[in-house]
Design an enzyme around this catalytic site. Structure first.
Site, PDB file in Angstrom:
ATOM      1  N   CYS A  53       4.816  -3.901   6.262  1.00 14.59           N
ATOM      2  CA  CYS A  53       4.199  -3.978   7.588  1.00 14.59           C
ATOM      3  C   CYS A  53       4.611  -5.229   8.344  1.00 14.59           C
ATOM      4  O   CYS A  53       4.293  -5.362   9.526  1.00 14.59           O
ATOM      5  CB  CYS A  53       2.679  -3.910   7.465  1.00 14.59           C
ATOM      6  SG  CYS A  53       1.946  -5.335   6.650  1.00 14.59           S
ATOM      7  N   LYS A 113      -8.966   1.776  -5.523  1.00 22.47           N
ATOM      8  CA  LYS A 113      -8.166   2.995  -5.415  1.00 22.47           C
ATOM      9  C   LYS A 113      -6.799   2.586  -4.877  1.00 22.47           C
ATOM     10  O   LYS A 113      -6.644   2.246  -3.717  1.00 22.47           O
ATOM     11  CB  LYS A 113      -8.830   4.009  -4.480  1.00 22.47           C
ATOM     12  CG  LYS A 113      -8.074   5.354  -4.384  1.00 22.47           C
ATOM     13  CD  LYS A 113      -7.150   5.350  -3.178  1.00 22.47           C
ATOM     14  CE  LYS A 113      -6.471   6.686  -2.980  1.00 22.47           C
ATOM     15  NZ  LYS A 113      -5.016   6.640  -3.141  1.00 22.47           N
ATOM     16  N   SER A 128      -1.242   3.003   6.894  1.00 20.59           N
ATOM     17  CA  SER A 128      -0.715   3.409   8.196  1.00 20.59           C
ATOM     18  C   SER A 128      -1.801   3.392   9.265  1.00 20.59           C
ATOM     19  O   SER A 128      -2.999   3.437   8.969  1.00 20.59           O
ATOM     20  CB  SER A 128      -0.111   4.816   8.099  1.00 20.59           C
ATOM     21  OG  SER A 128      -1.134   5.774   7.873  1.00 20.59           O
ATOM     22  N   PHE A 155       1.369   1.892  -1.281  1.00 20.73           N
ATOM     23  CA  PHE A 155       2.429   1.881  -2.292  1.00 20.73           C
ATOM     24  C   PHE A 155       3.390   0.721  -2.144  1.00 20.73           C
ATOM     25  O   PHE A 155       4.065   0.341  -3.095  1.00 20.73           O
ATOM     26  CB  PHE A 155       3.235   3.185  -2.223  1.00 20.73           C
ATOM     27  CG  PHE A 155       4.138   3.277  -1.008  1.00 20.73           C
ATOM     28  CD1 PHE A 155       5.411   2.704  -1.001  1.00 20.73           C
ATOM     29  CD2 PHE A 155       3.711   3.924   0.143  1.00 20.73           C
ATOM     30  CE1 PHE A 155       6.230   2.777   0.120  1.00 20.73           C
ATOM     31  CE2 PHE A 155       4.517   4.003   1.263  1.00 20.73           C
ATOM     32  CZ  PHE A 155       5.782   3.423   1.260  1.00 20.73           C
ATOM     33  N   GLU A 176      -1.510   6.684  -5.073  1.00 16.36           N
ATOM     34  CA  GLU A 176      -1.115   7.609  -6.134  1.00 16.36           C
ATOM     35  C   GLU A 176       0.392   7.603  -6.350  1.00 16.36           C
ATOM     36  O   GLU A 176       0.886   8.158  -7.339  1.00 16.36           O
ATOM     37  CB  GLU A 176      -1.602   9.028  -5.820  1.00 16.36           C
ATOM     38  CG  GLU A 176      -1.037   9.658  -4.562  1.00 16.36           C
ATOM     39  CD  GLU A 176      -1.808   9.314  -3.293  1.00 16.36           C
ATOM     40  OE1 GLU A 176      -1.758  10.112  -2.345  1.00 16.36           O
ATOM     41  OE2 GLU A 176      -2.439   8.240  -3.246  1.00 16.36           O
ATOM     42  N   ARG A 177       1.137   6.959  -5.448  1.00 18.95           N
ATOM     43  CA  ARG A 177       2.592   6.877  -5.602  1.00 18.95           C
ATOM     44  C   ARG A 177       3.005   5.747  -6.543  1.00 18.95           C
ATOM     45  O   ARG A 177       4.126   5.750  -7.047  1.00 18.95           O
ATOM     46  CB  ARG A 177       3.243   6.682  -4.236  1.00 18.95           C
ATOM     47  CG  ARG A 177       3.035   7.857  -3.287  1.00 18.95           C
ATOM     48  CD  ARG A 177       3.595   7.564  -1.920  1.00 18.95           C
ATOM     49  NE  ARG A 177       3.534   8.726  -1.040  1.00 18.95           N
ATOM     50  CZ  ARG A 177       4.001   8.751   0.200  1.00 18.95           C
ATOM     51  NH1 ARG A 177       4.558   7.667   0.717  1.00 18.95           N
ATOM     52  NH2 ARG A 177       3.908   9.847   0.931  1.00 18.95           N
ATOM     53  N   GLU A 214       6.299   3.369  14.113  1.00 19.96           N
ATOM     54  CA  GLU A 214       6.578   2.669  12.867  1.00 19.96           C
ATOM     55  C   GLU A 214       7.377   3.605  11.963  1.00 19.96           C
ATOM     56  O   GLU A 214       6.874   4.637  11.523  1.00 19.96           O
ATOM     57  CB  GLU A 214       5.284   2.250  12.171  1.00 19.96           C
ATOM     58  CG  GLU A 214       5.532   1.490  10.885  1.00 19.96           C
ATOM     59  CD  GLU A 214       4.248   1.060  10.189  1.00 19.96           C
ATOM     60  OE1 GLU A 214       4.210  -0.068   9.679  1.00 19.96           O
ATOM     61  OE2 GLU A 214       3.295   1.867  10.154  1.00 19.96           O
TER      62      GLU A 214
END
EC number: 1.2.1.27
Length: 486
Positions: A286, A178, A231, A154, A181-182, A386
């Site tokens: 990141c 893909k 992540s 996202f 979804e956020r 993180e």
């Protein structure tokens, strides 16, 4: 186009917008207000299978299109992205929450990735050596590998997909995307513009959804390679599952990026650099600086200036140009971040700037202000994990050697930065730090698209990073040809 209507997001398969065959949906809120702006389908396995079938069929003709022609087609896409920069940035701010300034920067970095993809003919060139033996010539040729897939996060809904599918498609592959979804709206617009550029149906397919889509991609026998950014736990899962099913996988994972501040640094520029790296994009990137190892000799002065400047930062809706820190992506993530701040206090760190206490009117959004801890050590969760938020930890060290040793103790090794005016210090840092991307007086050492992007240790799973020649090698296979003519 941005509207006030609540949008029902669709998949794009074989050149058409189609409803998911599943019934499950997830609400997409504006992170700055909490108001619902869209509903995204959580597509089932059947939708992925249809997308792969379309991509597989398109591959038969697309892979045979001459390489320069594929690049010319991408150049049309590049032009459309440039013409729609302002709209794309606004969509990012609407669904991701980052400030419009940060979103505009992301759009530009995404466009630069497509610029790289248009130069694929040069990057795909093979090698040749005549007369390797009497009357025998040897050469290496690069070919596309088939249907490939990308799973993106996202936090950079434009830049990261554009790391993947333009380069893969330029190499002659077809693609199943893909996205998170956020943030489904930006993905829709990227696909719309792609087909406005005139690409054949099925070359790029978009399947919205969650874990079911991920698993279907990883297990599908017709997908040859998977690119992932996200992540560390999910990256590890994607790598292990994808490789188990015989796929190439590049999985870019989490980070805990350190900066070392030397006494000979330019103090003003260093402070502004750390602020930009730690707090821009709400720390949800990141490559954000999350730990500063500051040498004792300059520590007090550096911290005083850093705290004073940080307290000036405004928090709020990313569409308001005075705001520097936007919302976090979801209420659940906000609560997670507040938990980390509370744990830092409980573990004995000194809270110098408390992002839990936001003075600005921030309404119902998912806001946490810039936060700074001093007196942090390696036993604390705020040093180890993180957090993915505007939370900065300060560790005091006696010298460069201790700063390097501290940095290298992290399980992550994505990026690392040194602030110094001493070339020898910079050289020592460069040669001894364990990180995939290194900055010397560069706040966010994310390389330009013609260089590879990848970390070390728990920040990366795979052999080849994204972008540059690494990206081309990942999306192609070599054939070594030895030939003799009679």
């Amino acid at each position: 186009m941005i509207t006030t209507e609540i949008k029902r997001v669709k998949n794009h398969i074989n050149g058409e917008w189609v409803e998911s065959t599943g019934t499950e949906v997830e609400a997409v809120p504006n992170p700055a207000t909490g108001k619902i702006i869209a509903y995204v389908p959580l597509s089932p396995k059947e939708d992925v299978e249809k997308a792969v079938e379309a991509a597989k069929a398109a591959y038969e003709t697309w892979s045979k299109v001459p390489v320069p022609n594929r690049s010319r087609q991408l150049y049309k896409y590049l032009q459309l992205l440039q013409e729609n920069k302002e709209e794309l940035a606004k969509i990012i701010t609407l669904e991701n929450g980052k400030t419009l300034t940060d979103a505009t920067g992301e759009v530009q970095r995404g466009i630069e990735a497509v610029e790289l993809a248009t130069s694929t003919p040069n990057l795909m060139m093979g090698q040749a050596l005549p007369n390797i033996a009497s009357g025998i010539d040897g050469s290496i040729w690069r070919y596309p590998i088939g249907v490939v897939a990308g799973i993106t996060p996202f936090n950079f809904p434009m830049m990261i997909p554009l790391w993947m599918f333009p380069l893969a498609i330029a190499c002659g592959n077809t693609f199943v995307l893909k996205t998170s979804e956020r943030t489904p709206l930006l993905a829709e617009r990227l696909v719309e513009l792609f087909y406005e550029a005139g690409f054949p149906k099925g070359v790029l397919n978009l399947v919205q959804g969650g874990k079911d889509v991920v698993n279907s991609i990883l297990e599908n026998k017709d997908i040859q390679a998977v690119s992932f950014v996200g992540s560390e736990p999910v990256a590890r899962y994607v790598y292990e599952t994808g490789t188990k099913h015989g796929k190439r996988v590049q999985a870019l994972a989490g980070a805990k990026n350190h900066a070392i501040v030397m006494p000979d640094c330019n103090l003003e520029k260093t402070v502004q650099g750390v602020i930009g790296s730690a707090f821009a994009s709400s720390g949800e990137r990141c490559m954000a600086c999350s730990v500063v190892a500051v040498v004792d000799e300059i520590a007090d002065e550096f911290i005083d200036v850093l705290v004073a400047e940080t307290k000036k930062l405004k928090v709020g809706d990313g569409f308001h140009e005075d705001n520097y820190v936007g919302p976090l992506i979801r209420e659940s993530h906000k609560e997670r971040v507040l938990g980390y701040i509370n744990s830092g206090v409980a573990d004995g760190a000194t809270l110098l700037v408390d992002g839990r206490k936001i003075k600005e009117e921030v309404g119902d959004g998912y806001f946490v202000g810039a936060t700074i801890f001093d007196g942090v050590n390696q036993e604390m969760k705020i040093w180890q994990d993180e957090i993915f938020a505007p939370v900065l930890s300060i560790v005091r060290v006696k010298d460069l050697e201790e700063g390097i040793k501290l940095t290298n103790q992290s399980k992550f090794a994505n990026g690392a930065v040194i602030y110094t005016s001493n070339g020898k210090h910079a050289q020592t840092f460069r040669d001894n730090i364990d990180a995939g991307m290194i900055g010397v007086n560069v706040n966010v050492p994310a390389p330009m698209a013609f260089f590879a992007f990848a970390g070390n240790k728990a920040s990366f799973f795979g052999d080849l990073g994204t972008n540059g020649t690494d990206g081309v090698q990942f999306y192609t296979r070599k054939k070594v040809v030895t030939e003799r003519w009679f």
